[in-house]
Motif scaffolding. Structure first.
Motif, PDB file in Angstrom:
ATOM      1  N   LEU A  88       9.714  10.036 161.721  1.00  7.79           N
ATOM      2  CA  LEU A  88       9.569  10.240 160.275  1.00  7.79           C
ATOM      3  C   LEU A  88       8.704  11.464 160.015  1.00  7.79           C
ATOM      4  O   LEU A  88       7.835  11.819 160.832  1.00  7.79           O
ATOM      5  N   ALA A  89       8.919  12.087 158.867  1.00  7.94           N
ATOM      6  CA  ALA A  89       8.031  13.160 158.415  1.00  7.94           C
ATOM      7  C   ALA A  89       7.511  12.776 157.037  1.00  7.94           C
ATOM      8  O   ALA A  89       8.126  11.983 156.322  1.00  7.94           O
ATOM      9  N   LEU A  90       6.349  13.321 156.684  1.00 10.30           N
ATOM     10  CA  LEU A  90       5.789  13.082 155.349  1.00 10.30           C
ATOM     11  C   LEU A  90       5.676  14.423 154.639  1.00 10.30           C
ATOM     12  O   LEU A  90       5.081  15.374 155.174  1.00 10.30           O
ATOM     13  N   TYR A  91       6.273  14.503 153.439  1.00 11.08           N
ATOM     14  CA  TYR A  91       6.141  15.696 152.602  1.00 11.08           C
ATOM     15  C   TYR A  91       5.001  15.461 151.616  1.00 11.08           C
ATOM     16  O   TYR A  91       4.989  14.457 150.884  1.00 11.08           O
ATOM     17  N   ILE A  92       4.045  16.382 151.606  1.00 11.74           N
ATOM     18  CA  ILE A  92       2.824  16.225 150.807  1.00 11.74           C
ATOM     19  C   ILE A  92       2.785  17.312 149.731  1.00 11.74           C
ATOM     20  O   ILE A  92       2.784  18.508 150.052  1.00 11.74           O
ATOM     21  N   PRO A  93       2.780  16.926 148.455  1.00 13.19           N
ATOM     22  CA  PRO A  93       2.689  17.945 147.401  1.00 13.19           C
ATOM     23  C   PRO A  93       1.325  18.639 147.441  1.00 13.19           C
ATOM     24  O   PRO A  93       0.379  18.112 148.038  1.00 13.19           O
TER      25      PRO A  93
ATOM     26  N   ALA B 182      -5.152  15.510 149.102  1.00 11.63           N
ATOM     27  CA  ALA B 182      -5.948  15.638 150.325  1.00 11.63           C
ATOM     28  C   ALA B 182      -5.191  14.942 151.450  1.00 11.63           C
ATOM     29  O   ALA B 182      -4.566  13.901 151.244  1.00 11.63           O
ATOM     30  N   HIS B 183      -5.268  15.530 152.638  1.00 10.37           N
ATOM     31  CA  HIS B 183      -4.486  15.009 153.778  1.00 10.37           C
ATOM     32  C   HIS B 183      -5.368  14.835 155.013  1.00 10.37           C
ATOM     33  O   HIS B 183      -6.251  15.647 155.288  1.00 10.37           O
ATOM     34  N   GLY B 184      -5.091  13.760 155.743  1.00  8.77           N
ATOM     35  CA  GLY B 184      -5.782  13.540 157.015  1.00  8.77           C
ATOM     36  C   GLY B 184      -5.003  12.558 157.858  1.00  8.77           C
ATOM     37  O   GLY B 184      -4.092  11.891 157.369  1.00  8.77           O
ATOM     38  N   PHE B 185      -5.358  12.493 159.134  1.00  8.47           N
ATOM     39  CA  PHE B 185      -4.681  11.509 159.989  1.00  8.47           C
ATOM     40  C   PHE B 185      -5.608  11.026 161.094  1.00  8.47           C
ATOM     41  O   PHE B 185      -6.587  11.686 161.449  1.00  8.47           O
TER      42      PHE B 185
ATOM     43  N   GLN C 118       4.527  13.814 169.521  1.00 12.43           N
ATOM     44  CA  GLN C 118       4.124  13.103 170.752  1.00 12.43           C
ATOM     45  C   GLN C 118       3.060  12.089 170.380  1.00 12.43           C
ATOM     46  O   GLN C 118       2.076  12.436 169.733  1.00 12.43           O
ATOM     47  N   GLY C 119       3.288  10.829 170.757  1.00 11.82           N
ATOM     48  CA  GLY C 119       2.327   9.791 170.416  1.00 11.82           C
ATOM     49  C   GLY C 119       2.552   9.262 169.007  1.00 11.82           C
ATOM     50  O   GLY C 119       3.698   9.166 168.547  1.00 11.82           O
ATOM     51  N   ALA C 120       1.463   8.965 168.310  1.00  9.61           N
ATOM     52  CA  ALA C 120       1.582   8.331 166.987  1.00  9.61           C
ATOM     53  C   ALA C 120       0.336   8.625 166.162  1.00  9.61           C
ATOM     54  O   ALA C 120      -0.776   8.736 166.701  1.00  9.61           O
ATOM     55  N   ILE C 121       0.540   8.737 164.837  1.00 11.94           N
ATOM     56  CA  ILE C 121      -0.602   8.907 163.925  1.00 11.94           C
ATOM     57  C   ILE C 121      -0.454   7.973 162.723  1.00 11.94           C
ATOM     58  O   ILE C 121       0.643   7.559 162.370  1.00 11.94           O
ATOM     59  N   TYR C 122      -1.619   7.696 162.118  1.00 14.37           N
ATOM     60  CA  TYR C 122      -1.655   7.075 160.798  1.00 14.37           C
ATOM     61  C   TYR C 122      -1.995   8.207 159.840  1.00 14.37           C
ATOM     62  O   TYR C 122      -3.103   8.762 159.892  1.00 14.37           O
ATOM     63  N   ASP C 123      -1.024   8.587 159.011  1.00 10.93           N
ATOM     64  CA  ASP C 123      -1.153   9.772 158.173  1.00 10.93           C
ATOM     65  C   ASP C 123      -1.479   9.337 156.746  1.00 10.93           C
ATOM     66  O   ASP C 123      -0.791   8.475 156.197  1.00 10.93           O
ATOM     67  N   VAL C 124      -2.498   9.945 156.157  1.00 14.89           N
ATOM     68  CA  VAL C 124      -2.979   9.485 154.839  1.00 14.89           C
ATOM     69  C   VAL C 124      -3.042  10.656 153.864  1.00 14.89           C
ATOM     70  O   VAL C 124      -3.449  11.758 154.230  1.00 14.89           O
ATOM     71  N   ILE C 125      -2.607  10.390 152.616  1.00 12.89           N
ATOM     72  CA  ILE C 125      -2.819  11.389 151.564  1.00 12.89           C
ATOM     73  C   ILE C 125      -3.457  10.738 150.334  1.00 12.89           C
ATOM     74  O   ILE C 125      -3.214   9.568 150.044  1.00 12.89           O
ATOM     75  N   ILE C 126      -4.276  11.534 149.655  1.00 13.35           N
ATOM     76  CA  ILE C 126      -4.920  11.095 148.401  1.00 13.35           C
ATOM     77  C   ILE C 126      -4.457  12.045 147.296  1.00 13.35           C
ATOM     78  O   ILE C 126      -4.536  13.272 147.454  1.00 13.35           O
ATOM     79  N   ASP C 127      -4.001  11.478 146.210  1.00 14.52           N
ATOM     80  CA  ASP C 127      -3.531  12.285 145.081  1.00 14.52           C
ATOM     81  C   ASP C 127      -4.732  12.789 144.277  1.00 14.52           C
ATOM     82  O   ASP C 127      -5.493  11.988 143.722  1.00 14.52           O
ATOM     83  N   LEU C 128      -4.887  14.111 144.179  1.00 10.15           N
ATOM     84  CA  LEU C 128      -6.019  14.694 143.440  1.00 10.15           C
ATOM     85  C   LEU C 128      -5.572  15.393 142.156  1.00 10.15           C
ATOM     86  O   LEU C 128      -6.347  16.125 141.544  1.00 10.15           O
ATOM     87  N   ARG C 129      -4.323  15.160 141.753  1.00 10.59           N
ATOM     88  CA  ARG C 129      -3.800  15.829 140.554  1.00 10.59           C
ATOM     89  C   ARG C 129      -4.159  15.012 139.325  1.00 10.59           C
ATOM     90  O   ARG C 129      -3.606  13.930 139.104  1.00 10.59           O
TER      91      ARG C 129
ATOM     92  N   VAL D  23       0.863   6.255 156.173  1.00 13.21           N
ATOM     93  CA  VAL D  23       2.195   6.104 156.773  1.00 13.21           C
ATOM     94  C   VAL D  23       2.074   6.327 158.278  1.00 13.21           C
ATOM     95  O   VAL D  23       1.412   7.272 158.714  1.00 13.21           O
ATOM     96  N   GLU D  24       2.724   5.459 159.046  1.00 14.30           N
ATOM     97  CA  GLU D  24       2.711   5.663 160.495  1.00 14.30           C
ATOM     98  C   GLU D  24       3.830   6.638 160.858  1.00 14.30           C
ATOM     99  O   GLU D  24       5.001   6.368 160.584  1.00 14.30           O
ATOM    100  N   LEU D  25       3.439   7.769 161.405  1.00 17.63           N
ATOM    101  CA  LEU D  25       4.415   8.751 161.875  1.00 17.63           C
ATOM    102  C   LEU D  25       4.326   8.755 163.396  1.00 17.63           C
ATOM    103  O   LEU D  25       3.242   8.957 163.953  1.00 17.63           O
ATOM    104  N   THR D  26       5.440   8.524 164.052  1.00 21.04           N
ATOM    105  CA  THR D  26       5.396   8.450 165.514  1.00 21.04           C
ATOM    106  C   THR D  26       6.508   9.308 166.114  1.00 21.04           C
ATOM    107  O   THR D  26       7.507   9.610 165.443  1.00 21.04           O
ATOM    108  N   ALA D  27       6.326   9.639 167.389  1.00 16.28           N
ATOM    109  CA  ALA D  27       7.380  10.399 168.079  1.00 16.28           C
ATOM    110  C   ALA D  27       8.651   9.563 168.110  1.00 16.28           C
ATOM    111  O   ALA D  27       9.757  10.102 168.105  1.00 16.28           O
TER     112      ALA D  27
END
Ligand SMILES: Cc1cn([C@H]2C[C@H](O)[C@@H](COP(=O)(O)OP(=O)(O)O[C@H]3O[C@@H](C)C(=O)[C@@H](O)[C@H]3O)O2)c(=O)[nH]c1=O
Length: 185
Positions: A109-114, A118-121, A78-89, A101-105
């Protein structure tokens, strides 16, 4: 599902393949076989729902340290997010780089995060709802994070921050953590 790898190695944007008919559509959102075929870990230990009152709300940047193996599959329903990941490996070719990545209703789209990213939105609309599947259990003793505005990463958020938790305001800066831990995570 259509899997597109991002510049963060092992992180994928997953699009749906809609089977349309007069009623609407049907789409598969998760499949162990398809995940394995693309090299994604298919484990699901926990599913979470995050509701956010206000546009501009920020949650992140969170990760769980080993032995936790916290992959995530994030979707905005529902709605929309700006989804962010940082690679810490440390061993990753995309170490310390990030994507947004913009993920919206609407785009579904979905984002798969290894794990060890680090993840936030940030929410782009009021009353945004986000659902995510986790590859490991919530383990506060392994939980850690970085500040959304840590200069080590230089993330550009689309909106001014309207709401953020005290915890997320107070994470140690990457450079400081590097001094304390010798590798910054
Ligand atoms: C994440 C989590 C939190 N909690 C509790 C702890 C606390 O009392 C309350 C809210 O927790 P937080 O403030 O950590 O919630 P939040 O800031 O929404 O945390 C989430 O942020 C996004 C960006 C992620 O990537 C998630 O993995 C998770 O870390 O819920 C659980 O019981 N189980 C969980 O799995």
């Amino acid at each position: 599902m259509i899997f597109t790898e991002t510049k963060i190695k092992g992180a994928f944007i997953i699009d749906l393949e809609l089977q349309r008919d007069i009623r609407g559509f049907f789409a598969r959102t998760f499949c162990i076989q398809e995940f394995k075929a693309h090299g994604l870990k298919p484990t699901i230990t926990q599913c979470n729902l995050s509701f956010n009152y206000k546009k501009g709300t920020l949650r992140g940047m969170h990760y769980q340290k080993p032995p936790s193996q916290e992959t995530k599959l994030v979707r905005c329903i529902q709605g929309a997010i700006y989804d962010v990941i940082i690679d810490l490996r440390l061993e990753s070719p995309s170490y310390l780089s990030h994507i947004g990545v913009e993920l919206t209703a609407e785009n579904r789209l979905a984002l798969y995060i290894p794990d060890m990213c680090a993840h936030g939105f940030q929410t782009l609309t009021d009353e945004t709802e986000v659902t995510y599947q986790m590859g490991d259990f919530y383990a506060p003793e392994y939980a850690s994070g970085y500040r959304y505005d840590d200069p080590a990463f230089g993330i550009e958020w689309p909106l001014p921050i309207s709401e953020i938790s005290e915890k997320d305001r107070a994470w140690t800066l990457f450079e400081q953590k590097k001094i304390e831990t010798h590798r910054g995570v």
